[in-house]
Scaffold this active site. Structure first.
Site, PDB file in Angstrom:
ATOM      1  CB  CYS A 135      -0.905  -0.021   1.233  1.00 11.64           C
ATOM      2  SG  CYS A 135      -1.785   1.517   1.491  1.00 11.64           S
ATOM      3  CB  CYS A 138      -0.429   2.436   4.252  1.00  8.36           C
ATOM      4  SG  CYS A 138      -1.932   1.868   3.502  1.00  8.36           S
ATOM      5  CG  ASP A 139       3.435   0.863   4.320  1.00  7.96           C
ATOM      6  OD1 ASP A 139       2.992   1.323   5.394  1.00  7.96           O
ATOM      7  OD2 ASP A 139       3.241  -0.307   3.962  1.00  7.96           O
TER       8      ASP A 139
END
Ligand code: NDP
Length: 326
Positions: A135, A138-139
């Site tokens: 993701c 997200c990261d």
């Protein structure tokens, strides 16, 4: 009626689930939306640019708006994963959560979406969370001024590469096919970026690193070398249905595991409906808007299903017979 019994238990907190809840509440159906995490896969998307009324919005923000809308109309929520669903002898359903809690419904809507596909190469599992990610939204933040690889050639990979090019120093987009097959708008953005290098006809065969990802092996040499030094790898190769609940209900699926549904989103089991990415509907066009419309159709079908059980003819059914669009 039993107060702990819902008219619809909606399993899944993505666009299909929340839209179904919005429609269910408007039909005055007592509904509960259940899931481990709000948002579904689209909640991980950094940019959604094709949802009508929203020129550009993050997937998470869009989902928070849908969730709020559903809650304003009376949706009840439960943040627990469902591990089992059983149809009881009286035709109602018992759903069991990971924590062992139970919830009951006169009908069930399965809107659990998809789970990330994995590459299944050496090092992927071992370095998951230590440079192996699924993701970008997200990261991606952790890769400021670093070098990353994005794997895949569909919209997820392309949008992830665009997003990462705004953060990282260098982005390698590695695709096994000849020609990227995502939206031309994403391809244009990538082609215009000096930070992005596109490697086609190439597969990653292993991921290496002692404590964190350091290097990947390629099946085609790049600049004369069979490996590439990177700090992170984003595996964006699509997603597939999670079979757990599909199997526990014994639902009919196609050869790839998608739940076969009729035009009314009904499944092979009476009282169980499915909507969103998990189904064979919408011509397999997996978008927020198609998931939402499947959720809306499912809620209306469940309203008709429950009304039939109590012998009440709904306005929707009446309208159908006189060919009125409602
Ligand atoms: P897709 O299935 O569309 O694409 C998956 C990509 O990964 C393909 O290029 C595929 O290669 C590649 N791939 C699959 N398995 C492997 C493997 N084992 N090794 C290497 N490569 C692999 O999935 P997406 O998640 O990209 O998109 C899913 C849906 O979501 C689509 O409908 C898409 O349009 C939509 N979406 C839309 C967005 C938007 O901005 N509009 C953003 C994100 C998703 P191959 O091409 O060879 O099959």
């Amino acid at each position: 009626m039993d107060k702990s019994m819902y008219d619809i238990v909606i399993v899944g907190m993505g666009p299909a689930g929340y839209t179904a809840s919005i429609y269910a509440s408007r039909y005055k159906l007592k509904n509960q939306v259940i899931g481990k995490l709000m948002g579904g896969l689209i909640g991980e998307s950094h940019k959604v640019c094709n949802y009508p009324t929203e020129d550009e919005i993050s997937g998470l923000e869009l989902m928070m708006k849908m969730q709020q809308h559903a809650k304003n109309l009376g949706a009840s929520e439960l943040y627990e994963g469902i591990v089992d669903i059983q149809r009881r002898t009286d035709g109602t359903f018992c759903l069991t959560t990971e924590q062992g809690n139970k919830t009951y419904g006169r009908s069930v809507l399965l809107a659990t979406g998809l789970k990330h596909r994995t590459l299944n190469v050496p090092g992927e599992q071992e370095l998951r969370g230590r440079g192996v990610a699924y993701c970008a939204t997200c990261d991606g933040f952790f890769y400021r001024n670093k070098t990353v690889a994005v794997i895949g050639g569909g919209d997820s990979a392309l949008s992830a590469a665009v997003y990462l090019s705004e953060i990282a120093k260098k982005v390698y987009l590695i695709y096994r096919g000849e020609k990227l097959r995502g939206e031309p708008a994403w391809i244009d953005l990538l082609s215009g970026s000096e930070k992005v290098e596109i490697l086609c006809n190439t597969n990653v065969t292993a991921i290496h690193g002692t404590n964190r990802v350091e290097r990947i092996d390629l099946d085609q040499p790049y600049n004369g070398a069979s490996s590439l030094n990177i700090d992170g790898i984003f595996i964006e190769i699509g997603a597939e249905p999670d079979r757990t609940l599909i199997s526990s209900l014994g639902l009919e699926t196609d050869s790839k595991g998608y739940v076969v549904v009729g035009p009314d989103q009904s499944t092979s089991l009476d009282g169980v409906y499915a909507a969103g990415d998990i189904t064979t509907a919408s011509n397999y066009f997996k978008q927020v808007i198609t998931a939402s419309s499947e959720g809306a159709i499912a809620a209306q079908s469940i309203f008709s299903y429950l009304s039939r059980q109590t012998g009440v003819r709904t306005s929707v059914e009446t309208a159908k017979t006189i060919k009125v669009r409602v």
